[in-house]
Design a protein around this motif. Structure first.
Motif, mmCIF file in Angstrom:
data_model
loop_
_atom_site.group_PDB
_atom_site.id
_atom_site.type_symbol
_atom_site.label_atom_id
_atom_site.label_comp_id
_atom_site.label_asym_id
_atom_site.label_seq_id
_atom_site.Cartn_x
_atom_site.Cartn_y
_atom_site.Cartn_z
ATOM 1 N N THR A 164 0.745 -1.236 -0.074
ATOM 2 C CA THR A 164 -0.021 -0.048 -0.079
ATOM 3 C C THR A 164 1.003 1.328 0.172
ATOM 4 O O THR A 164 0.567 1.951 -0.730
ATOM 5 N N ASN A 165 1.739 1.481 0.924
ATOM 6 C CA ASN A 165 2.567 2.472 0.981
ATOM 7 C C ASN A 165 3.684 2.126 1.910
ATOM 8 O O ASN A 165 3.766 1.154 2.550
ATOM 9 N N ILE A 166 4.569 3.007 2.059
ATOM 10 C CA ILE A 166 5.844 3.041 3.015
ATOM 11 C C ILE A 166 5.771 4.338 3.980
ATOM 12 O O ILE A 166 5.825 5.396 3.618
ATOM 13 N N GLY A 167 5.938 4.094 5.353
ATOM 14 C CA GLY A 167 5.977 5.292 6.174
ATOM 15 C C GLY A 167 6.879 4.606 7.281
ATOM 16 O O GLY A 167 7.325 3.367 7.419
ATOM 17 N N PHE A 168 7.134 5.635 8.199
ATOM 18 C CA PHE A 168 7.942 5.346 9.400
ATOM 19 C C PHE A 168 6.962 4.551 10.498
ATOM 20 O O PHE A 168 6.227 5.076 11.091
ATOM 21 N N ASP A 169 7.362 3.167 10.762
ATOM 22 C CA ASP A 169 6.666 2.528 11.821
ATOM 23 C C ASP A 169 7.733 1.453 12.228
ATOM 24 O O ASP A 169 7.995 0.621 11.216
ATOM 25 N N HIS A 170 7.550 0.937 13.280
ATOM 26 C CA HIS A 170 8.406 -0.218 13.971
ATOM 27 C C HIS A 170 10.097 0.013 13.010
ATOM 28 O O HIS A 170 10.524 -1.080 12.843
ATOM 29 N N GLU A 171 10.633 1.159 13.257
ATOM 30 C CA GLU A 171 11.977 1.347 12.684
ATOM 31 C C GLU A 171 12.843 0.557 13.184
ATOM 32 O O GLU A 171 13.869 0.063 12.732
ATOM 33 N N GLN A 172 12.697 0.095 14.751
ATOM 34 C CA GLN A 172 13.819 -0.952 15.276
ATOM 35 C C GLN A 172 13.989 -2.263 14.505
ATOM 36 O O GLN A 172 14.692 -2.918 15.119
ATOM 37 N N PHE A 173 12.760 -2.624 13.919
ATOM 38 C CA PHE A 173 12.894 -4.050 13.268
ATOM 39 C C PHE A 173 12.855 -3.777 11.903
ATOM 40 O O PHE A 173 13.656 -4.496 11.233
ATOM 41 N N LEU A 174 12.409 -2.791 11.210
ATOM 42 C CA LEU A 174 12.534 -2.734 9.751
ATOM 43 C C LEU A 174 13.454 -1.876 9.050
ATOM 44 O O LEU A 174 13.692 -1.720 7.858
ATOM 45 N N GLY A 175 14.048 -0.894 9.837
ATOM 46 C CA GLY A 175 15.167 0.016 9.397
ATOM 47 C C GLY A 175 14.704 1.529 9.580
ATOM 48 O O GLY A 175 13.347 1.853 10.134
ATOM 49 N N ILE A 326 3.134 8.219 12.495
ATOM 50 C CA ILE A 326 3.377 9.339 12.066
ATOM 51 C C ILE A 326 2.224 9.899 10.939
ATOM 52 O O ILE A 326 1.413 10.960 11.184
ATOM 53 N N ASP A 327 2.263 9.183 9.979
ATOM 54 C CA ASP A 327 1.416 9.343 8.807
ATOM 55 C C ASP A 327 0.006 9.341 9.123
ATOM 56 O O ASP A 327 -0.826 9.978 8.616
ATOM 57 N N GLY A 328 -0.388 8.189 9.919
ATOM 58 C CA GLY A 328 -1.726 7.968 10.286
ATOM 59 C C GLY A 328 -2.276 8.981 11.100
ATOM 60 O O GLY A 328 -3.451 9.313 10.895
ATOM 61 N N ILE A 329 -1.753 9.351 12.097
ATOM 62 C CA ILE A 329 -1.987 10.481 12.856
ATOM 63 C C ILE A 329 -2.135 12.053 12.274
ATOM 64 O O ILE A 329 -3.091 12.584 12.473
ATOM 65 N N GLN A 330 -1.274 12.047 11.277
ATOM 66 C CA GLN A 330 -1.403 13.286 10.291
ATOM 67 C C GLN A 330 -2.560 13.309 9.612
ATOM 68 O O GLN A 330 -3.108 14.503 9.582
ATOM 69 N N ASP A 331 -2.811 12.189 9.226
ATOM 70 C CA ASP A 331 -4.153 12.155 8.392
ATOM 71 C C ASP A 331 -5.558 12.386 9.198
ATOM 72 O O ASP A 331 -6.551 13.015 8.770
ATOM 73 N N ILE A 332 -5.335 11.738 10.366
ATOM 74 C CA ILE A 332 -6.427 11.751 11.238
ATOM 75 C C ILE A 332 -6.682 13.450 11.580
ATOM 76 O O ILE A 332 -7.849 14.076 11.749
ATOM 77 N N VAL A 333 -5.600 14.145 11.911
ATOM 78 C CA VAL A 333 -5.689 15.363 12.242
ATOM 79 C C VAL A 333 -6.296 16.186 11.474
ATOM 80 O O VAL A 333 -6.949 17.026 11.671
ATOM 81 N N ALA A 334 -5.668 15.898 10.130
ATOM 82 C CA ALA A 334 -6.201 16.939 9.025
ATOM 83 C C ALA A 334 -7.717 16.802 8.798
ATOM 84 O O ALA A 334 -8.321 17.722 8.570
ATOM 85 N N GLN A 335 -8.098 15.520 8.913
ATOM 86 C CA GLN A 335 -9.730 15.268 8.841
ATOM 87 C C GLN A 335 -10.379 15.904 9.938
ATOM 88 O O GLN A 335 -11.645 16.560 9.877
ATOM 89 N N LYS A 363 2.761 16.661 15.521
ATOM 90 C CA LYS A 363 1.610 16.675 14.486
ATOM 91 C C LYS A 363 -0.050 17.049 15.247
ATOM 92 O O LYS A 363 -0.630 17.156 14.180
ATOM 93 N N LEU A 364 0.188 17.049 16.398
ATOM 94 C CA LEU A 364 -1.143 17.085 17.145
ATOM 95 C C LEU A 364 -1.661 18.624 17.379
ATOM 96 O O LEU A 364 -0.572 19.437 17.594
ATOM 97 N N PRO A 365 -2.698 18.769 17.497
ATOM 98 C CA PRO A 365 -3.067 20.284 17.533
ATOM 99 C C PRO A 365 -3.036 20.886 18.920
ATOM 100 O O PRO A 365 -3.532 20.240 19.759
ATOM 101 N N LYS A 366 -2.332 22.059 19.064
ATOM 102 C CA LYS A 366 -2.055 22.651 20.517
ATOM 103 C C LYS A 366 -3.421 23.155 21.126
ATOM 104 O O LYS A 366 -3.468 23.173 22.263
ATOM 105 N N GLU A 367 -4.393 23.468 20.158
ATOM 106 C CA GLU A 367 -5.571 24.307 20.904
ATOM 107 C C GLU A 367 -6.489 23.059 21.397
ATOM 108 O O GLU A 367 -7.714 23.055 22.013
#
Length: 435
Positions: A164-175, A326-335, A363-367
């Motif tokens: 589907t896509n590539i993002g940063f998650d489980h970096e300690q195992f996947l790189g 990170i990518d998942g949270i960013q999409d959630i916050v945008a919506q 990525k999270l809104p301060k307000e």
């Protein structure tokens, strides 16, 4: 053994990444191969579609499963993790594996499992393959767990691979870079088996192209020829709200779809889903336009998918989502910010210890007003520690440790016109009572 004692055996006798983290992760397929051989190699007795990726693989798996069901195929679906019940991981035509099947599997193979000492995930994968083979399914849609190359599911030889896509998650195992993570996910690309990449990314394209070339596997970058554009909402004839997407591109034979998954991020998954249907049809699967439309419009009803931009209640509008990187949270916050006008946003938030908390907090809104909680499992970040870390990023709130108590606290503070979100971790969503 009964069902409860069988579950206790699975959860306690064998390491489970969902609960213990790194100690359950193996870069080795030998146990899965041995276990499958012990079972008569059930993974070779049905046709399969294999899905990897950082985000969107669960939605994609359920969408394809729903379409195949609508087309009349007996369809197995293997996904992880589960939210409410272990049996969610293994379904045929949307129906969870019966408790008796779990009990019988553990009873029949307990001695061998104790001797081999496979991980929880290895054993669950083998259980799903054995069940699908004995039930005589037509197709299985198989979602990887964490990676690809060494994922226990990677003993199958599918008719189609999807990343589907590539993002940063489980970096300690996947790189620690996108190209390293892509290399691990590309491990599902098989000899002469078509592969679809859902999202083109400059840092990963060459990795996928090289692996496909090595394997002589036809490769399609779905988003280069199919585009999905959000076009509002529609209340369909069954009274349910769905998202309308306009479909554009040279490889699409349809112009509009209605999707019952309401997260805007599904626009990133749709090109890969539609490209996959194209490939499957070229291989001889009979899927007409009406079946495709029905499959995409009824994913939740057909497969039981939970936790993807799910509305829990209204007045105040309360939404949960399992997105946690990170990518998942960013999409959630945008919506969330598109829904919020002058209303107050409440964020009920819990996370696990082994995530990049600082990058998520950025990525999270301060307000927003935060209610920090923790799921009842060992990998959870203590809510008080989460609050203290968040404060360094200007995120202020209170601690209510238990998930449902935290949600109740937010509902008690919010006005009817306000907005509440609960998530940050799959495990937080899993503990919501009214999910």
């Amino acid at each position: 053994m009964n069902y409860q004692s069988s579950l206790e055996f699975l959860f306690q006798a064998l390491p489970m990444f969902q609960r213990v983290g790194a100690s359950a992760f193996k870069k080795d397929l030998s146990n899965t191969l041995k276990l499958c051989e012990h079972l008569g190699n059930p993974q070779n007795k049905f046709k399969s579609i294999h899905i990897a990726g950082t985000n969107g693989k669960g939605s994609t798996a359920h969408a394809l499963g729903s379409v195949l069901q609508e087309a009349g195929y007996v369809t197995g679906l293997y996904t992880s993790p589960h939210l409410k019940s272990f049996r969610e991981r293994i379904k045929i035509n949307g129906i969870e594996i019966p408790e008796s099947e779990v009990v019988n599997f553990v009873k029949a193979h307990k001695d061998y499992l104790l001797e081999l000492k496979p991980s929880f995930f290895e054993m669950t994968v083998a259980l799903s393959f054995d069940y699908f083979a004995r039930m005589g399914i037509d197709y299985a849609v198989i979602e990887t767990g964490m990676g690809g190359r060494f994922d226990s599911t990677n003993v199958i030889n599918p008719i189609l691979s999807i990343i589907t896509n590539i993002g940063f998650d489980h970096e300690q195992f996947l790189g620690d870079s996108l190209d390293k993570i892509a290399f691990e996910k590309a491990g599902i690309i098989k000899e002469k088996v078509p592969v679809i990449i859902g999202q083109s990314q400059a840092a990963t394209t060459e990795v996928f192209q090289n692996k496909a070339l090595e394997k002589v596997a036809p490769i399609t970058f779905a988003d280069q020829s199919i585009h999905a554009r959000f076009n509002g909402y529609s209340e369909d004839s069954d009274g349910k709200n769905r998202v309308v997407y306009e479909i554009e591109g040279t490889s699409s034979y349809i112009k509009k779809v209605h999707l019952d998954l309401l997260g805007n991020y599904q626009s990133k998954n749709l090109p890969g889903i539609l490209a996959s249907i194209n490939i499957l049809k070229s291989q001889g699967l009979l899927i007409d336009q009406k079946q495709l439309f029905a499959g995409l419009a009824n994913i939740v009803a057909n497969t039981g998918l939970k936790g993807r931009w799910q509305t829990l209640s209204t007045n105040p509008l309360t939404i949960c989502d399992t997105g946690h990187n990170i990518d998942g949270i960013q999409d959630i916050v945008a919506q969330l910010l598109t829904l919020k006008n002058d209303q107050q946003l409440y964020m009920v938030l819990g996370m696990v210890k082994d995530k990049a908390h600082d990058k998520v907090f950025e990525k999270l809104p301060k307000e927003a007003r935060y209610v920090f909680c923790e799921a009842d499992q060992p990998r959870s970040m203590p809510a008080e520690a989460l609050k203290n870390l968040a404060a360094g990023f200007g995120l202020k709130g209170t601690v209510v440790t238990e998930v449902n108590a935290a949600l109740a606290y937010a509902r008690g503070k919010a006005k009817p016109e306000d907005l509440i979100f609960i998530g940050g971790s799959t495990f937080v969503v899993a503990e919501i009572n009214d999910l």
